[in-house]
Design a protein around this motif. Structure first.
Motif, PDB file in Angstrom:
ATOM      1  N   GLY A  11     -40.301  26.350 -61.837  1.00 30.89           N
ATOM      2  CA  GLY A  11     -40.817  26.165 -60.485  1.00 30.89           C
ATOM      3  C   GLY A  11     -42.091  25.365 -60.413  1.00 30.89           C
ATOM      4  N   LYS A  12     -42.352  24.508 -61.413  1.00 33.11           N
ATOM      5  CA  LYS A  12     -43.602  23.745 -61.440  1.00 33.11           C
ATOM      6  C   LYS A  12     -43.524  22.432 -60.667  1.00 33.11           C
ATOM      7  CE  LYS A  12     -45.269  25.613 -65.843  1.00 33.11           C
ATOM      8  NZ  LYS A  12     -45.699  25.277 -67.228  1.00 33.11           N
ATOM      9  N   ILE A  13     -42.309  21.977 -60.339  1.00 35.36           N
ATOM     10  CA  ILE A  13     -42.152  20.720 -59.610  1.00 35.36           C
ATOM     11  C   ILE A  13     -41.853  21.009 -58.145  1.00 35.36           C
ATOM     12  CG2 ILE A  13     -40.925  18.523 -59.494  1.00 35.36           C
ATOM     13  CD1 ILE A  13     -40.178  18.948 -62.466  1.00 35.36           C
ATOM     14  N   VAL A  14     -40.840  21.798 -57.907  1.00 32.87           N
ATOM     15  CA  VAL A  14     -40.554  22.349 -56.580  1.00 32.87           C
ATOM     16  C   VAL A  14     -40.328  23.845 -56.773  1.00 32.87           C
ATOM     17  CG1 VAL A  14     -39.601  20.194 -55.664  1.00 32.87           C
ATOM     18  CG2 VAL A  14     -38.072  21.850 -56.767  1.00 32.87           C
ATOM     19  N   SER A  15     -40.315  24.580 -55.677  1.00 30.89           N
ATOM     20  CA  SER A  15     -40.194  26.036 -55.785  1.00 30.89           C
ATOM     21  C   SER A  15     -38.855  26.447 -56.390  1.00 30.89           C
ATOM     22  CB  SER A  15     -40.334  26.678 -54.403  1.00 30.89           C
ATOM     23  OG  SER A  15     -39.195  26.369 -53.608  1.00 30.89           O
ATOM     24  N   ARG A  16     -38.807  27.649 -56.927  1.00 34.18           N
ATOM     25  CA  ARG A  16     -37.563  28.155 -57.515  1.00 34.18           C
ATOM     26  C   ARG A  16     -36.440  28.230 -56.484  1.00 34.18           C
ATOM     27  NH1 ARG A  16     -41.278  31.023 -60.963  1.00 34.18           N
ATOM     28  NH2 ARG A  16     -40.671  30.834 -63.165  1.00 34.18           N
ATOM     29  N   ASP A  17     -36.781  28.513 -55.242  1.00 32.80           N
ATOM     30  CA  ASP A  17     -35.748  28.533 -54.206  1.00 32.80           C
ATOM     31  C   ASP A  17     -35.116  27.155 -54.054  1.00 32.80           C
ATOM     32  OD1 ASP A  17     -36.118  31.210 -53.682  1.00 32.80           O
ATOM     33  OD2 ASP A  17     -37.354  30.897 -51.901  1.00 32.80           O
ATOM     34  N   TRP A  18     -35.938  26.126 -54.104  1.00 35.00           N
ATOM     35  CA  TRP A  18     -35.390  24.777 -54.009  1.00 35.00           C
ATOM     36  C   TRP A  18     -34.640  24.385 -55.277  1.00 35.00           C
ATOM     37  CZ3 TRP A  18     -33.960  21.794 -50.343  1.00 35.00           C
ATOM     38  CH2 TRP A  18     -34.558  21.868 -49.086  1.00 35.00           C
ATOM     39  N   VAL A  19     -35.103  24.845 -56.418  1.00 34.52           N
ATOM     40  CA  VAL A  19     -34.359  24.592 -57.659  1.00 34.52           C
ATOM     41  C   VAL A  19     -32.957  25.182 -57.544  1.00 34.52           C
ATOM     42  CG1 VAL A  19     -34.241  25.063 -60.129  1.00 34.52           C
ATOM     43  CG2 VAL A  19     -36.435  24.476 -59.082  1.00 34.52           C
ATOM     44  N   ALA A  20     -32.874  26.407 -57.029  1.00 36.81           N
ATOM     45  CA  ALA A  20     -31.567  27.046 -56.855  1.00 36.81           C
ATOM     46  C   ALA A  20     -30.692  26.239 -55.909  1.00 36.81           C
ATOM     47  CB  ALA A  20     -31.747  28.469 -56.334  1.00 36.81           C
ATOM     48  N   GLU A  21     -31.276  25.704 -54.851  1.00 33.80           N
ATOM     49  CA  GLU A  21     -30.506  24.906 -53.890  1.00 33.80           C
ATOM     50  C   GLU A  21     -30.023  23.598 -54.505  1.00 33.80           C
ATOM     51  OE1 GLU A  21     -28.702  23.685 -50.312  1.00 33.80           O
ATOM     52  OE2 GLU A  21     -29.308  25.649 -51.070  1.00 33.80           O
ATOM     53  N   MET A  22     -30.865  22.976 -55.313  1.00 36.10           N
ATOM     54  CA  MET A  22     -30.516  21.694 -55.917  1.00 36.10           C
ATOM     55  C   MET A  22     -29.485  21.832 -57.030  1.00 36.10           C
ATOM     56  SD  MET A  22     -34.291  19.921 -56.094  1.00 36.10           S
ATOM     57  CE  MET A  22     -33.716  18.260 -56.438  1.00 36.10           C
ATOM     58  N   THR A  23     -29.446  22.991 -57.663  1.00 37.81           N
ATOM     59  CA  THR A  23     -28.561  23.170 -58.815  1.00 37.81           C
ATOM     60  C   THR A  23     -27.380  24.088 -58.512  1.00 37.81           C
ATOM     61  OG1 THR A  23     -29.955  24.968 -59.694  1.00 37.81           O
ATOM     62  CG2 THR A  23     -30.406  22.732 -60.461  1.00 37.81           C
ATOM     63  N   ARG A  24     -27.140  24.357 -57.222  1.00 38.56           N
ATOM     64  CA  ARG A  24     -25.901  25.051 -56.865  1.00 38.56           C
ATOM     65  C   ARG A  24     -24.855  23.991 -56.507  1.00 38.56           C
ATOM     66  NH1 ARG A  24     -24.191  25.092 -51.686  1.00 38.56           N
ATOM     67  NH2 ARG A  24     -25.680  24.585 -50.018  1.00 38.56           N
ATOM     68  N   PRO A  25     -23.570  24.295 -56.647  1.00 35.33           N
ATOM     69  CA  PRO A  25     -22.539  23.296 -56.346  1.00 35.33           C
ATOM     70  C   PRO A  25     -22.491  22.945 -54.860  1.00 35.33           C
ATOM     71  CG  PRO A  25     -21.658  25.082 -57.708  1.00 35.33           C
ATOM     72  CD  PRO A  25     -23.006  25.530 -57.233  1.00 35.33           C
ATOM     73  N   HIS A  26     -22.620  21.675 -54.568  1.00 33.02           N
ATOM     74  CA  HIS A  26     -22.429  21.154 -53.216  1.00 33.02           C
ATOM     75  C   HIS A  26     -21.107  20.400 -53.106  1.00 33.02           C
ATOM     76  CE1 HIS A  26     -26.537  21.718 -51.339  1.00 33.02           C
ATOM     77  NE2 HIS A  26     -26.749  22.080 -52.594  1.00 33.02           N
ATOM     78  N   SER A  27     -20.579  19.968 -54.249  1.00 36.82           N
ATOM     79  CA  SER A  27     -19.300  19.256 -54.274  1.00 36.82           C
ATOM     80  C   SER A  27     -18.593  19.539 -55.586  1.00 36.82           C
ATOM     81  CB  SER A  27     -19.499  17.739 -54.149  1.00 36.82           C
ATOM     82  OG  SER A  27     -20.079  17.376 -52.925  1.00 36.82           O
ATOM     83  N   ASP A  28     -17.282  19.703 -55.517  1.00 37.15           N
ATOM     84  CA  ASP A  28     -16.443  19.657 -56.713  1.00 37.15           C
ATOM     85  C   ASP A  28     -16.055  18.207 -56.946  1.00 37.15           C
ATOM     86  OD1 ASP A  28     -16.297  22.422 -57.362  1.00 37.15           O
ATOM     87  OD2 ASP A  28     -14.917  22.708 -55.688  1.00 37.15           O
ATOM     88  N   VAL A  29     -16.104  17.782 -58.213  1.00 33.34           N
ATOM     89  CA  VAL A  29     -15.758  16.396 -58.539  1.00 33.34           C
ATOM     90  C   VAL A  29     -14.698  16.433 -59.643  1.00 33.34           C
ATOM     91  CG1 VAL A  29     -16.667  14.112 -59.059  1.00 33.34           C
ATOM     92  CG2 VAL A  29     -18.174  15.822 -58.044  1.00 33.34           C
ATOM     93  N   PRO A  30     -13.444  16.718 -59.269  1.00 26.40           N
ATOM     94  CA  PRO A  30     -12.381  16.876 -60.280  1.00 26.40           C
ATOM     95  C   PRO A  30     -12.204  15.646 -61.157  1.00 26.40           C
ATOM     96  CG  PRO A  30     -11.648  17.654 -58.131  1.00 26.40           C
ATOM     97  CD  PRO A  30     -12.948  16.964 -57.904  1.00 26.40           C
TER      98      PRO A  30
END
Length: 338
Positions: free
Chosen positions: A251-270
């Motif tokens: 969480g040193k660059i952006v908050s942990r909440d934002w890290v979770a948002e950025m690293t959760r799946p937003h798209s499947d790319v088969p």
């Protein structure tokens, strides 16, 4: 040398690998090896601390820069590109948002379209590469590409989208994009060797990129923008990439909440056997997070398992050098679930 190191050594010899291979756990080195030449003309060897171009690996830093600006109130995910671009790039749909751009779901036309069947040795830029030294200069090459589909309809990897994000970041912050990345990502992550360098004046300790032309040591200097922007072109080291992962999940660059948002799946790319978050590739079924870059004279891949704190990174100053060793490290370090 460990069994892992023996495997890397064998693959490096077999493929003529040029670059650096790094494995660490929580910042503690497990394996660090350098191979080949950073400068073939002067026979300068690659070293563990050599800086390499990471091509589209830059997109993760761009995404973090933009999200940092969101955290500080300069933008939101719902901010439209048009509200910042004004009359520039009129073919971008007025409904395209920052979130669409971050997740490659904007549908805008791409100046560097990776779906086109082109060779990595082709000269693809429509303007002289030396003209692309600032982010605003990219407006010339971004313009004139019709939309592929309506915003939000689907995933389609888009280099233009990340340059547009860099333009947006510059304009809302009132500072050059390269400085924003340095101050908002590299400094808090302690990435001291990471920088947008000009390809025509690379400093000592930086690897020159070479094209895959048999019997010829031709560099990539005419194939890529002289200085990168939001979609690629930053130079970094194995240590700095490891530092980036640690700082990100701490969480040193952006908050942990934002890290979770950025690293959760937003798209499947088969088609890629992966998923995508906001600026980061994700394993198809596990928690591992990835940055990947491929360009003329550049191949890069870094994989981080946040649960185990395990990172493996391969940087190469050739177009295809990183892939065999990176796949081997995947098999050895990120086994598929039973």
């Amino acid at each position: 040398m460990t069994a892992l190191g023996d495997g890397v050594e064998a693959l490096a010899r077999e493929s003529g690998f040029s670059g650096v291979v790094s494995v660490d756990r929580g910042g503690v080195p497990v394996l660090t090896e350098a191979y080949g030449l950073a400068d073939r003309r002067h026979h300068v060897a690659n070293m563990p601390e050599t800086r390499f171009g990471i091509a589209s690996g830059t997109k993760g830093l761009t995404a973090l820069t933009v999200v940092s600006l969101i955290e500080h109130g300069a933008l939101t995910l719902a901010t439209t590109a048009r509200s910042v671009l004004g009359r520039d790039l009129p073919l971008i749909d007025e409904r395209v948002t920052v979130e669409h751009l971050l997740g490659h779901r904007s549908g805008i036309g791409d100046y560097f379209d990776e779906d086109a069947e082109l060779e990595i040795t082709d000269y693809q830029l429509a303007v002289p590469v030396h003209e692309l030294s600032t982010t605003e200069a990219y407006l010339t090459v971004l313009d004139g590409y019709p939309a592929k589909f309506p915003p939000g309809e689907r995933f389609s990897y888009c280099n233009s989208g990340y340059v547009v994000l860099a333009v947006i970041a510059e304009r809302v912050a009132g500072r050059p994009f390269h400085e924003l990345v340095r101050d908002r990502v590299c400094t808090p992550a302690n990435m001291r060797g990471t920088e947008f360098l000009r390809s025509d004046e690379l400093p000592p300790g930086t690897a020159t990129g070479y094209l895959p032309i048999e019997g010829v040591s031709r560099t990539n200097v005419f194939h890529l923008p002289v200085r990168g922007s939001g979609d690629g072109g930053i130079y970094s080291t194995a240590d700095d990439i490891s530092a980036l992962w640690r700082a990100l999940f701490a969480g040193k660059i952006v908050s942990r909440d934002w890290v979770a948002e950025m690293t959760r799946p937003h798209s499947d790319v088969p088609s890629e056997g992966r998923r995508y978050g906001l600026g980061f590739w994700l394993h198809a079924s596990q928690d591992t997070v990835m940055l990947t870059g491929y360009d003329a004279g550049v191949s890069f891949r870094s994989v981080h398992d946040p649960r185990a704190g395990l990172t493996h990174t391969v940087l190469s100053n050739t177009s295809d050098g990183a892939w065999k060793i990176s796949r081997y490290l995947d098999r050895e370090l990120v086994p598929e679930p039973e």
